[in-house]
Design a protein around this motif. Sequence first.
Motif, PDB file in Angstrom:
ATOM      1  N   SER A 101     -58.838  48.515 -18.005  1.00  0.00           N
ATOM      2  CA  SER A 101     -57.906  49.768 -17.768  1.00  0.00           C
ATOM      3  C   SER A 101     -56.737  48.598 -17.009  1.00  0.00           C
ATOM      4  CB  SER A 101     -57.964  50.304 -17.455  1.00  0.00           C
ATOM      5  OG  SER A 101     -56.676  51.581 -17.217  1.00  0.00           O
ATOM      6  N   GLY A 102     -55.433  48.346 -17.144  1.00  0.00           N
ATOM      7  CA  GLY A 102     -55.014  47.600 -16.335  1.00  0.00           C
ATOM      8  C   GLY A 102     -53.946  49.028 -15.177  1.00  0.00           C
ATOM      9  N   LEU A 103     -53.761  48.421 -14.280  1.00  0.00           N
ATOM     10  CA  LEU A 103     -52.980  49.359 -13.337  1.00  0.00           C
ATOM     11  C   LEU A 103     -51.750  49.375 -13.322  1.00  0.00           C
ATOM     12  CD1 LEU A 103     -55.875  47.948 -10.324  1.00  0.00           C
ATOM     13  CD2 LEU A 103     -55.931  50.437 -12.273  1.00  0.00           C
ATOM     14  N   ILE A 104     -50.931  50.121 -12.682  1.00  0.00           N
ATOM     15  CA  ILE A 104     -49.317  50.403 -12.964  1.00  0.00           C
ATOM     16  C   ILE A 104     -49.313  50.240 -10.978  1.00  0.00           C
ATOM     17  CG2 ILE A 104     -47.381  52.031 -13.213  1.00  0.00           C
ATOM     18  CD1 ILE A 104     -48.525  49.731 -15.530  1.00  0.00           C
ATOM     19  N   ILE A 105     -48.593  49.981 -10.409  1.00  0.00           N
ATOM     20  CA  ILE A 105     -48.225  50.199  -8.958  1.00  0.00           C
ATOM     21  C   ILE A 105     -47.132  49.737  -9.186  1.00  0.00           C
ATOM     22  CG2 ILE A 105     -49.181  48.591  -7.243  1.00  0.00           C
ATOM     23  CD1 ILE A 105     -51.328  47.653  -7.683  1.00  0.00           C
ATOM     24  N   GLY A 106     -46.520  50.991  -8.074  1.00  0.00           N
ATOM     25  CA  GLY A 106     -44.860  50.919  -7.970  1.00  0.00           C
ATOM     26  C   GLY A 106     -44.681  51.601  -6.391  1.00  0.00           C
ATOM     27  N   PRO A 107     -43.828  51.333  -5.338  1.00  0.00           N
ATOM     28  CA  PRO A 107     -42.248  50.685  -6.184  1.00  0.00           C
ATOM     29  C   PRO A 107     -43.028  48.674  -6.947  1.00  0.00           C
ATOM     30  CG  PRO A 107     -42.100  51.460  -4.217  1.00  0.00           C
ATOM     31  CD  PRO A 107     -43.449  51.140  -4.462  1.00  0.00           C
ATOM     32  N   SER A 108     -41.508  48.791  -8.131  1.00  0.00           N
ATOM     33  CA  SER A 108     -41.803  46.870  -8.359  1.00  0.00           C
ATOM     34  C   SER A 108     -41.181  46.112  -7.383  1.00  0.00           C
ATOM     35  CB  SER A 108     -40.844  47.433  -9.222  1.00  0.00           C
ATOM     36  OG  SER A 108     -39.747  48.124  -9.366  1.00  0.00           O
ATOM     37  N   GLY A 109     -40.663  45.022  -7.549  1.00  0.00           N
ATOM     38  CA  GLY A 109     -40.288  44.239  -7.037  1.00  0.00           C
ATOM     39  C   GLY A 109     -40.962  43.864  -5.728  1.00  0.00           C
ATOM     40  N   THR A 110     -42.169  44.131  -5.578  1.00  0.00           N
ATOM     41  CA  THR A 110     -43.432  44.426  -4.213  1.00  0.00           C
ATOM     42  C   THR A 110     -44.861  43.186  -4.708  1.00  0.00           C
ATOM     43  OG1 THR A 110     -42.382  45.227  -2.864  1.00  0.00           O
ATOM     44  CG2 THR A 110     -44.325  44.452  -2.388  1.00  0.00           C
ATOM     45  N   ASP A 111     -44.792  42.128  -3.797  1.00  0.00           N
ATOM     46  CA  ASP A 111     -45.969  41.584  -3.784  1.00  0.00           C
ATOM     47  C   ASP A 111     -47.692  42.786  -3.821  1.00  0.00           C
ATOM     48  OD1 ASP A 111     -45.438  39.648  -5.608  1.00  0.00           O
ATOM     49  OD2 ASP A 111     -45.390  38.163  -3.315  1.00  0.00           O
ATOM     50  N   TYR A 112     -48.734  42.873  -3.865  1.00  0.00           N
ATOM     51  CA  TYR A 112     -49.962  43.630  -4.043  1.00  0.00           C
ATOM     52  C   TYR A 112     -51.196  42.742  -3.540  1.00  0.00           C
ATOM     53  CZ  TYR A 112     -46.261  47.195  -4.013  1.00  0.00           C
ATOM     54  OH  TYR A 112     -45.546  48.521  -4.321  1.00  0.00           O
ATOM     55  N   GLU A 142     -62.962  54.010  -5.756  1.00  0.00           N
ATOM     56  CA  GLU A 142     -61.334  54.188  -5.112  1.00  0.00           C
ATOM     57  C   GLU A 142     -60.745  52.829  -4.894  1.00  0.00           C
ATOM     58  OE1 GLU A 142     -60.102  55.201  -0.370  1.00  0.00           O
ATOM     59  OE2 GLU A 142     -59.710  56.927  -1.219  1.00  0.00           O
ATOM     60  N   ILE A 143     -59.555  52.086  -5.639  1.00  0.00           N
ATOM     61  CA  ILE A 143     -59.206  51.084  -5.759  1.00  0.00           C
ATOM     62  C   ILE A 143     -57.824  51.098  -4.723  1.00  0.00           C
ATOM     63  CG2 ILE A 143     -56.996  50.153  -7.268  1.00  0.00           C
ATOM     64  CD1 ILE A 143     -60.729  49.952  -7.810  1.00  0.00           C
ATOM     65  N   THR A 144     -57.307  50.532  -4.515  1.00  0.00           N
ATOM     66  CA  THR A 144     -56.535  50.158  -2.684  1.00  0.00           C
ATOM     67  C   THR A 144     -55.254  49.389  -3.452  1.00  0.00           C
ATOM     68  OG1 THR A 144     -58.010  51.576  -1.367  1.00  0.00           O
ATOM     69  CG2 THR A 144     -55.736  50.337  -0.434  1.00  0.00           C
ATOM     70  N   ALA A 145     -54.468  49.943  -2.928  1.00  0.00           N
ATOM     71  CA  ALA A 145     -52.774  48.883  -3.527  1.00  0.00           C
ATOM     72  C   ALA A 145     -52.457  48.425  -2.023  1.00  0.00           C
ATOM     73  CB  ALA A 145     -52.035  49.135  -4.566  1.00  0.00           C
ATOM     74  N   SER A 146     -52.010  47.486  -1.588  1.00  0.00           N
ATOM     75  CA  SER A 146     -51.260  47.574  -0.338  1.00  0.00           C
ATOM     76  C   SER A 146     -50.299  46.263   0.166  1.00  0.00           C
ATOM     77  CB  SER A 146     -52.446  47.165   0.773  1.00  0.00           C
ATOM     78  OG  SER A 146     -53.503  47.659   0.602  1.00  0.00           O
ATOM     79  N   ASN A 147     -49.568  46.305   0.342  1.00  0.00           N
ATOM     80  CA  ASN A 147     -48.388  45.496   0.775  1.00  0.00           C
ATOM     81  C   ASN A 147     -48.319  44.646   2.022  1.00  0.00           C
ATOM     82  OD1 ASN A 147     -47.248  47.151   2.515  1.00  0.00           O
ATOM     83  ND2 ASN A 147     -46.009  48.055   1.434  1.00  0.00           N
ATOM     84  N   SER A 148     -47.773  43.695   2.615  1.00  0.00           N
ATOM     85  CA  SER A 148     -47.265  43.350   3.246  1.00  0.00           C
ATOM     86  C   SER A 148     -47.354  43.893   5.076  1.00  0.00           C
ATOM     87  CB  SER A 148     -46.185  41.702   3.069  1.00  0.00           C
ATOM     88  OG  SER A 148     -44.614  42.381   3.634  1.00  0.00           O
ATOM     89  N   VAL A 149     -47.178  45.317   4.771  1.00  0.00           N
ATOM     90  CA  VAL A 149     -46.928  45.705   5.993  1.00  0.00           C
ATOM     91  C   VAL A 149     -47.537  46.436   6.553  1.00  0.00           C
ATOM     92  CG1 VAL A 149     -44.009  45.473   5.914  1.00  0.00           C
ATOM     93  CG2 VAL A 149     -45.263  47.466   4.427  1.00  0.00           C
ATOM     94  N   GLY A 150     -48.437  46.178   5.302  1.00  0.00           N
ATOM     95  CA  GLY A 150     -49.465  47.915   5.465  1.00  0.00           C
ATOM     96  C   GLY A 150     -49.624  49.026   4.915  1.00  0.00           C
ATOM     97  N   ASP A 151     -48.815  49.532   4.148  1.00  0.00           N
ATOM     98  CA  ASP A 151     -48.324  50.337   3.429  1.00  0.00           C
ATOM     99  C   ASP A 151     -49.488  50.346   1.829  1.00  0.00           C
ATOM    100  OD1 ASP A 151     -46.496  51.666   4.686  1.00  0.00           O
ATOM    101  OD2 ASP A 151     -44.547  50.793   3.889  1.00  0.00           O
ATOM    102  N   HIS A 152     -50.313  51.553   1.906  1.00  0.00           N
ATOM    103  CA  HIS A 152     -50.642  51.443   1.230  1.00  0.00           C
ATOM    104  C   HIS A 152     -50.743  52.563  -0.378  1.00  0.00           C
ATOM    105  CE1 HIS A 152     -52.968  53.365   4.002  1.00  0.00           C
ATOM    106  NE2 HIS A 152     -54.233  53.914   3.309  1.00  0.00           N
ATOM    107  N   GLY A 153     -51.561  52.269  -1.059  1.00  0.00           N
ATOM    108  CA  GLY A 153     -51.740  53.386  -1.698  1.00  0.00           C
ATOM    109  C   GLY A 153     -52.823  53.824  -2.725  1.00  0.00           C
TER     110      GLY A 153
END
Length: 309
Positions: A101-112, A142-153
């Motif tokens: 299953s594809g994962l949809i991660i937002g906001p767009s325009g960011t590397d995760y 649990e699937i975790t997506a994180s950005n470069s400053v440590g925010d995650h969902g």
Amino acid sequence: MPRGRCVICFVFTHAFLHCRLHFLLDFGVAFLYCIDCKSPTKYRNQEEKQVTNMKKRIAAALTSATLTIGLTIPTMAAETSGEPIRVSSYKGSILEMGERSGLIIGPSGTDYSVTSSDPDTVAVEQVQTFWVAVAKAEGSAEITASNSVGDHGTVTLTVGSASPAAPEAPTSGDSASLTDNLEIRQEMIRLINQTRKANGVLELPVNEALMNAAQACSNRRYTWHHAPEEGQAAAEAGYPYGFGDNLTVFTGTVDAAQHAVDNWINSPGHFQTMIDPRCDCIGVGVTQYDGITYCYMFVGIPNSVNFYT
């Protein structure tokens, strides 16, 4: 003409005639010193000299503190977007063993970066610029997506055993699976959310029911809107509210997602549907047949009514 108080002698004076601008804050307070105060000064006594020197030190400290604040606040603002990271799965939160299953991660325009709490149950793979969840064994992860400053969902995915295959109903040779063209559909959602963000409205999470409804309609290869059938498709897929939808059909299969979204951007009515701030979820469908691409977008409008149910 602006006036300020000299930080050395505390005399109010015109900034541009009698004072030198030492530093200017955004809210309009100027630290100034008089030209006269820069010339050699004769003090009447030692106490007066000490007081003057103290005023200078205070002025220097204030300027230093102000510079620090002015440079620090923009940096903090740049690193913290304030918008939460959203993670969802194309096929919902329950998968069967062996399913992808594809994962949809937002906001767009960011590397995760994406990780799984239990890769033996649900693994994650990066396919080009997309992330895919792979169900490997029964259980939850649990699937975790994180950005470069440590925010995650996060999103929790549960894997069950594969259900026995049900007898298939007779189908025409033109029919297609509800999971076809997932990479094109994922790219289309990314582009739509990118457009919404650029126009000041929230990006939309994927709704599995609307994904299935949109794909069911694109599989029928409509070349114009069929409102009753579209409404019935949404209801049969399990979406309980009203919705907005876009359709586009074009010759060719290359860069299909970009072509579809460009068509909607260039049509005022379709564009307004795409950036409608009332919407809270999205589903898209893509069918390619005989060199022609059929694309649908469904956007859910909560607490509205589907008149075709």
